[in-house]
Design an enzyme around this catalytic site. Structure first.
Site, PDB file in Angstrom:
ATOM      1  N   ARG A   1     -16.349  -5.343 -10.859  1.00 58.87           N
ATOM      2  CA  ARG A   1     -15.382  -5.275  -9.747  1.00 58.87           C
ATOM      3  C   ARG A   1     -14.748  -3.878  -9.692  1.00 58.87           C
ATOM      4  O   ARG A   1     -14.336  -3.314 -10.699  1.00 58.87           O
ATOM      5  CB  ARG A   1     -14.293  -6.331  -9.959  1.00 58.87           C
ATOM      6  CG  ARG A   1     -13.212  -6.365  -8.875  1.00 58.87           C
ATOM      7  CD  ARG A   1     -11.987  -5.537  -9.228  1.00 58.87           C
ATOM      8  NE  ARG A   1     -10.920  -5.664  -8.241  1.00 58.87           N
ATOM      9  CZ  ARG A   1      -9.808  -4.944  -8.250  1.00 58.87           C
ATOM     10  NH1 ARG A   1      -9.588  -4.072  -9.196  1.00 58.87           N
ATOM     11  NH2 ARG A   1      -8.901  -5.097  -7.312  1.00 58.87           N
ATOM     12  N   VAL A   2     -14.667  -3.347  -8.489  1.00 59.21           N
ATOM     13  CA  VAL A   2     -13.984  -2.072  -8.271  1.00 59.21           C
ATOM     14  C   VAL A   2     -12.909  -2.293  -7.214  1.00 59.21           C
ATOM     15  O   VAL A   2     -13.171  -2.916  -6.175  1.00 59.21           O
ATOM     16  CB  VAL A   2     -14.985  -0.982  -7.811  1.00 59.21           C
ATOM     17  CG1 VAL A   2     -14.254   0.276  -7.385  1.00 59.21           C
ATOM     18  CG2 VAL A   2     -15.979  -0.664  -8.927  1.00 59.21           C
ATOM     19  N   GLY A   3     -11.715  -1.804  -7.477  1.00 61.38           N
ATOM     20  CA  GLY A   3     -10.625  -1.958  -6.520  1.00 61.38           C
ATOM     21  C   GLY A   3     -10.497  -0.744  -5.615  1.00 61.38           C
ATOM     22  O   GLY A   3     -11.452   0.007  -5.402  1.00 61.38           O
TER      23      GLY A   3
ATOM     24  N   THR B   1      -0.912   0.969  -4.812  1.00 63.42           N
ATOM     25  CA  THR B   1      -1.030   0.147  -6.005  1.00 63.42           C
ATOM     26  C   THR B   1      -0.944  -1.307  -5.565  1.00 63.42           C
ATOM     27  O   THR B   1      -0.432  -1.608  -4.494  1.00 63.42           O
ATOM     28  CB  THR B   1       0.068   0.511  -7.031  1.00 63.42           C
ATOM     29  OG1 THR B   1      -0.111  -0.292  -8.204  1.00 63.42           O
ATOM     30  CG2 THR B   1       1.459   0.281  -6.474  1.00 63.42           C
ATOM     31  N   GLY B   2      -1.457  -2.187  -6.408  1.00 60.01           N
ATOM     32  CA  GLY B   2      -1.444  -3.603  -6.042  1.00 60.01           C
ATOM     33  C   GLY B   2      -2.852  -4.128  -5.866  1.00 60.01           C
ATOM     34  O   GLY B   2      -3.805  -3.545  -6.395  1.00 60.01           O
TER      35      GLY B   2
ATOM     36  N   THR C   1      -1.508   0.583 -11.427  1.00 59.29           N
ATOM     37  CA  THR C   1      -2.163   1.862 -11.191  1.00 59.29           C
ATOM     38  C   THR C   1      -1.146   2.992 -11.148  1.00 59.29           C
ATOM     39  O   THR C   1      -0.071   2.815 -10.587  1.00 59.29           O
ATOM     40  CB  THR C   1      -2.854   1.783  -9.826  1.00 59.29           C
ATOM     41  OG1 THR C   1      -3.789   0.729  -9.883  1.00 59.29           O
ATOM     42  CG2 THR C   1      -3.505   3.078  -9.442  1.00 59.29           C
TER      43      THR C   1
ATOM     44  N   GLY D   1      -6.179  -4.365  -4.838  1.00 61.08           N
ATOM     45  CA  GLY D   1      -7.013  -3.353  -4.199  1.00 61.08           C
ATOM     46  C   GLY D   1      -7.852  -3.863  -3.053  1.00 61.08           C
ATOM     47  O   GLY D   1      -8.138  -3.129  -2.109  1.00 61.08           O
TER      48      GLY D   1
HETATM   49  N1  ASP Z   1      -4.913  -1.281  -7.233  1.00 60.28           N
HETATM   50  C1  ASP Z   1      -5.467  -1.633  -8.516  1.00 60.28           C
HETATM   51  C2  ASP Z   1      -6.753  -2.381  -8.304  1.00 60.28           C
HETATM   52  O1  ASP Z   1      -6.853  -3.177  -7.390  1.00 60.28           O
HETATM   53  C3  ASP Z   1      -4.606  -2.448  -9.401  1.00 60.28           C
HETATM   54  C4  ASP Z   1      -3.135  -2.268  -9.310  1.00 60.28           C
HETATM   55  O2  ASP Z   1      -2.629  -1.252  -8.847  1.00 60.28           O
HETATM   56  O3  ASP Z   1      -2.416  -3.177  -9.723  1.00 60.28           O
HETATM   57  O4  ASP Z   1      -7.654  -2.199  -9.097  1.00 60.28           O
END
Ligand code: ASP
Length: 336
Positions: free
Chosen positions: A224-226, A247-248, A196, A250
Site C-alpha cells: 500500500r502506498v498513500g 497528512t492523514g 506524516t 492518504g
Molecule cells: N498520509 C499518510 C498516509 O496515508 C499517513 C498519515 O499522514 O497519517 O500514508
C-alpha cells in the site's frame, strides 16, 4: 477575541506558551495569518518543532530551502520514538517496514520513493532520485537497490517495540488495516500516533521547497502506498505561488489530488488557510460519511510567507519557525 500579534509577542517570552497556543489558537486565528516574511519553515504535527529547528540552521545561514527541508525531516526519520516516520515506523500487516517520501524544489524538480524497505532516510533517497536519475519515483525493491548503489546502508528497520505493537495488533485485527481515526485512544493512527511530516520552507531568496516522509498507515496492506510520496497529493510546490502538504488518510488525499489543489487555489487568490479549507471541503463533499471517521489535514504557505492549515477533525497541529520564534506550535482549524 484573541489577538495573534499579541500572541506572537507573548510567545517570544516563554516556551510554555506553546501549550497556550494549543489551547487558545484553535479556531481563533484570523483567516489570513500575519505574514512573517522569509526565511520561514512550517511542518505538520508537534514533532515538526524539532524538525523545523534543524531546517532553521540552514535557512538562517542563508542556505537553500531544499537543503533545509531535507535536513529537517531527517530528524523525525531518525527518531526511534517516532512510529510513524522513518526508521522506527510501524510495519505493514505482514511485518515489513515500508517507507514513502518525496521532495520538490523551486524549479519544479521532484523525486520520490514508495514502499521502500531497509533504508532509514527515504527523503535523502528521494532527493537522489530527483538529482541523479531521469525519473521521478522509484518503488519497492528498485528503490532499495538504487539507495544501496548510492551508498545507503541496508538495515533491519523493524524495532522491538514496533514488532511488539504489530503482534498485539495481529491478535485482534482480523488482518484489516486500521484507518486513521482521530481521538480513538490506543489505536494506531490515533492522536498518539501521528503521522506524516510534511515540511515547507521559504529561504532568504524567497524560493520554496517541500519534503514529505512517512511510514504510512500502521499495519497497512503490504504494497500500500498513500499520498505522502505522490507529487500533487502529499506535497506540491510551485515557486510562483507557494506550497502545500498533507497528512492523514492518504487515499482521500490522492482522490482529490489535495496538495496540487491547495496550490492552485492559492494561485486563484485564496489565502493558505482558505485554500486548505476548500480542499478539506472537497474531501468531505465527495464522501461525507467516510469523512466523519477520518482525519486529513492540509498545511500551506504562499510566496509572502503567509501560512495556514485546515483539517477535517480537531487535533491537527503544525509547527512554525521564523526569525521571531523557533518553536511555535499552532492548532489548525477544523471542519468538525
Ligand atoms: N498520509 C499518510 C498516509 O496515508 C499517513 C498519515 O499522514 O497519517 O500514508
Amino acid at each position: 477575541m484573541f489577538n495573534r500579534r499579541k500572541f506572537v509577542k507573548l510567545s517570544a517570552a516563554g516556551a510554555s506558551l506553546s501549550v497556550l497556543s494549543k489551547q487558545v489558537l484553535a479556531n481563533a486565528l484570523p483567516s489570513v495569518p500575519t505574514a512573517t516574511g522569509f526565511p520561514i519553515v512550517i511542518s505538520t504535527w508537534n514533532f515538526g518543532i524539532a524538525a523545523n529547528q534543524e531546517a532553521w540552521k540552514t535557512l538562517s545561514a542563508g542556505g537553500r530551502a531544499l537543503d533545509a527541508v531535507e535536513a529537517g525531516v531527517k530528524i523525525p526519520e531518525a527518531d526511534i520514538t517516532n512510529h510513524t516516520v522513518g526508521r522506527s515506523g510501524y510495519p505493514d500487516r505482514d511485518g515489513h517496514v515500508t517507507l514513502d517520501a518525496c521532495i520538490m524544489d523551486e524549479n519544479g524538480n521532484c523525486g520520490a520513493v514508495a514502499a521502500m524497505e531497509h533504508i532509514a532516510h527515504p527523503i535523502s533517497v528521494a532527493r537522489l532520485v530527483m538529482e541523479k536519475t531521469p525519473h521521478v519515483m522509484l518503488v519497492g525493491e528498485g528503490a532499495t537497490q538504487f539507495a544501496v548503489e548510492q551508498g545507503f546502508k541496508k538495515e533491519k528497520l523493524l524495532q522491538a517495540d514496533s514488532e511488539k505493537a504489530w503482534k498485539e495488533w495481529l491478535k485482534k485485527a482480523e488482518y484489516k488495516p486500521v484507518i486513521n481515526i482521530e481521538n480513538s485512544k490506543g489505536l494506531p493512527g490515533n492522536q498518539y500516533n501521528h503521522d506524516t511530516i510534511g515540511m515547507l520552507a521559504l529561504d532568504a531568496k524567497g524560493n520554496i521547497s517541500g519534503a514529505c516522509t512517512t511510514s504510512g498507515m500502521a499495519f497497512k496492506m503490504h504494497g500500500r502506498v498513500g499520498d505522502s510520496p505522490i507529487i500533487g497529493a502529499g506535497l506540491y510546490v510551485d515557486n510562483e505561488v507557494g506550497g502545500a502538504t498533507s497528512t492523514g488518510v492518504g487515499e482521500e488525499v490522492i482522490r482529490n489530488v489535495g496538495s496540487f489543489l491547495v496550490v492552485e487555489l492559492m494561485r486563484q487568490g485564496l489565502s493558505p488557510e482558505a485554500a486548505c479549507k476548500e480542499a478539506v471541503q472537497r474531501i468531505i463533499k465527495k464522501k461525507p460519511e467516510t469523512a466523519k471517521q477520518i482525519q486529513v489535514g492540509f498545511l500551506a504557505i504562499n510566496k509572502k510567507g503567509e501560512y495556514g492549515a485546515y483539517a477535517i477533525q480537531k487535533g491537527f497541529s503544525y509547527a512554525v519557525c521564523d526569525k521571531n520564534k523557533q518553536d511555535l506550535l499552532i492548532d489548525g482549524k477544523s471542519f468538525y
